[in-house]
Write an enzyme that holds these catalytic residues in place. Structure first.
Site, mmCIF file in Angstrom:
data_model
loop_
_atom_site.group_PDB
_atom_site.id
_atom_site.type_symbol
_atom_site.label_atom_id
_atom_site.label_comp_id
_atom_site.label_asym_id
_atom_site.label_seq_id
_atom_site.Cartn_x
_atom_site.Cartn_y
_atom_site.Cartn_z
ATOM 1 N N LYS A 89 0.354 -141.618 -63.972
ATOM 2 C CA LYS A 89 -0.930 -141.288 -63.035
ATOM 3 C C LYS A 89 -1.219 -142.878 -62.527
ATOM 4 O O LYS A 89 -1.389 -142.972 -61.303
ATOM 5 C CB LYS A 89 -2.067 -140.884 -63.914
ATOM 6 C CG LYS A 89 -2.069 -139.687 -63.915
ATOM 7 C CD LYS A 89 -3.225 -138.889 -64.437
ATOM 8 C CE LYS A 89 -3.153 -137.497 -64.793
ATOM 9 N NZ LYS A 89 -4.227 -136.762 -65.470
ATOM 10 N N ASP A 98 -9.053 -134.578 -62.436
ATOM 11 C CA ASP A 98 -8.803 -133.507 -63.452
ATOM 12 C C ASP A 98 -8.036 -132.374 -62.487
ATOM 13 O O ASP A 98 -8.304 -132.324 -61.463
ATOM 14 C CB ASP A 98 -10.190 -132.896 -63.907
ATOM 15 C CG ASP A 98 -9.920 -131.967 -65.058
ATOM 16 O OD1 ASP A 98 -8.897 -132.014 -65.791
ATOM 17 O OD2 ASP A 98 -10.634 -130.968 -65.364
ATOM 18 N N SER A 99 -7.172 -131.737 -63.265
ATOM 19 C CA SER A 99 -6.353 -130.872 -62.457
ATOM 20 C C SER A 99 -5.800 -129.841 -63.389
ATOM 21 O O SER A 99 -6.013 -129.833 -64.440
ATOM 22 C CB SER A 99 -4.877 -131.743 -61.893
ATOM 23 O OG SER A 99 -4.319 -132.301 -63.146
ATOM 24 N N TYR A 139 3.067 -126.587 -65.728
ATOM 25 C CA TYR A 139 3.513 -125.368 -65.202
ATOM 26 C C TYR A 139 4.644 -125.437 -64.231
ATOM 27 O O TYR A 139 4.857 -124.346 -63.445
ATOM 28 C CB TYR A 139 2.470 -124.593 -64.704
ATOM 29 C CG TYR A 139 1.382 -124.648 -66.088
ATOM 30 C CD1 TYR A 139 1.426 -123.367 -66.554
ATOM 31 C CD2 TYR A 139 0.277 -125.514 -66.218
ATOM 32 C CE1 TYR A 139 0.516 -123.111 -67.689
ATOM 33 C CE2 TYR A 139 -0.585 -125.323 -67.272
ATOM 34 C CZ TYR A 139 -0.494 -124.170 -68.117
ATOM 35 O OH TYR A 139 -1.310 -124.022 -68.953
HETATM 36 P P1 IMP Z 1 -4.827 -133.357 -66.585
HETATM 37 O O1 IMP Z 1 -5.443 -133.585 -65.092
HETATM 38 O O2 IMP Z 1 -3.998 -134.418 -66.934
HETATM 39 O O3 IMP Z 1 -6.090 -132.992 -67.712
HETATM 40 O O4 IMP Z 1 -3.947 -132.048 -66.722
HETATM 41 C C1 IMP Z 1 -4.206 -130.768 -66.907
HETATM 42 C C2 IMP Z 1 -2.930 -129.770 -67.087
HETATM 43 O O5 IMP Z 1 -2.947 -129.180 -65.747
HETATM 44 C C3 IMP Z 1 -1.666 -130.570 -67.460
HETATM 45 O O6 IMP Z 1 -1.667 -130.749 -68.737
HETATM 46 C C4 IMP Z 1 -0.598 -129.195 -67.075
HETATM 47 O O7 IMP Z 1 -0.745 -128.524 -67.698
HETATM 48 C C5 IMP Z 1 -1.657 -128.673 -65.692
HETATM 49 N N1 IMP Z 1 -1.059 -129.663 -64.450
HETATM 50 C C6 IMP Z 1 -1.728 -130.440 -63.743
HETATM 51 N N2 IMP Z 1 -0.983 -130.730 -62.852
HETATM 52 C C7 IMP Z 1 -0.019 -130.323 -62.925
HETATM 53 C C8 IMP Z 1 1.486 -130.625 -62.113
HETATM 54 O O8 IMP Z 1 1.592 -131.191 -61.117
HETATM 55 N N3 IMP Z 1 2.446 -129.730 -62.553
HETATM 56 C C9 IMP Z 1 2.313 -128.707 -63.415
HETATM 57 N N4 IMP Z 1 1.132 -128.534 -64.278
HETATM 58 C C10 IMP Z 1 -0.039 -129.381 -64.075
#
Ligand code: IMP
Length: 201
Positions: free
Chosen positions: A13, A69-70, A159
């Site tokens: 990131k 957050d995503s 995913y």
């Molecule tokens: P975080 O934002 O790092 O907490 O990610 C949250 C979760 O969302 C990740 O662990 C993935 O399971 C899913 N995720 C977020 N962005 C992506 C992506 O670009 N591809 C696939 N999964 C994603």
């Protein structure tokens, strides 16, 4: 030069942000602050989590802080996995590949019996830049697609293998990182942040 903390220990990131955002910024990561405690992501929305992390770490370090957050939102599952995307299956093994596999399996299991035309979904990303005093910028980005039941592709993470993008005729895991960044939820949120950041630096 303005110093900005990225509220993440994920080197991927940090690299993505460095590459995509304006020059003239000194980027630091959470690994530069080993004594700062972790802030829990217990919000109900992506925006709430990003804001909580940005403000929390900005107050703890005194630095402008960028947090994100995503996750994946599946329409037929009432928006699940949503903010629980990272830990959807409840598996906490250290092996990231196994966690991803179990999370995808849970989504596909829940979609069993739901007509295919309803397997629409989107990846969402919210970003928040805060100073210790206040929120400075909030942006979001999304990528629309459909879930498929046969994982395809080796790239990316999470995913990506079951997320098919009709316009590209491939899953996100079949894209190069350049192709993904050009259309992704995170790429879109970062590009929109860049526009505002250039104005306040
Ligand atoms: P975080 O934002 O790092 O907490 O990610 C949250 C979760 O969302 C990740 O662990 C993935 O399971 C899913 N995720 C977020 N962005 C992506 C992506 O670009 N591809 C696939 N999964 C994603």
């Amino acid at each position: 030069m303005r110093k900005i903390l990225v509220a993440s220990t994920n080197p991927g990131k940090l690299k993505e942000l460095r590459e995509m955002l304006a020059g003239g910024i000194e980027w630091v990561g959470l690994s530069d602050f080993p004594n700062v405690g972790e802030i829990e992501e217990d919000g109900k929305t992506f925006a709430e989590n990003a804001r909580k992390k940005a403000i929390g770490y900005a107050k703890a370090t005194g630095l402008w802080t960028l947090a994100d957050d995503s996750g994946l939102v599946v329409d037929a599952l009432n928006g699940q996995p949503g903010v629980k995307s990272a830990r959807f299956s409840g598996v906490k093994e250290a092996n990231r590949g196994l966690i991803d596999h179990k999370n995808m399996a849970k989504v596909l299991k829940l979609l069993e019996g739901v007509p295919r035309e309803k397997w629409t979904a989107r990846f969402m990303c919210c970003l928040c830049l805060a100073s210790p005093e206040k929120v400075l910028i909030e942006t979001s980005g999304k990528l629309e697609g459909v879930i498929i039941d046969k994982p395809a592709g080796e790239n990316g993470f999470g995913y990506d293998p079951i997320f098919f993008v009709p316009e590209s005729n491939k899953t996100v895991a079949q894209m190069t990182s350049e192709e993904k960044n050009a259309i992704s939820h995170r790429g879109n949120a970062i590009r929109s942040l860049r526009t505002y950041l250039e104005k306040i630096l």
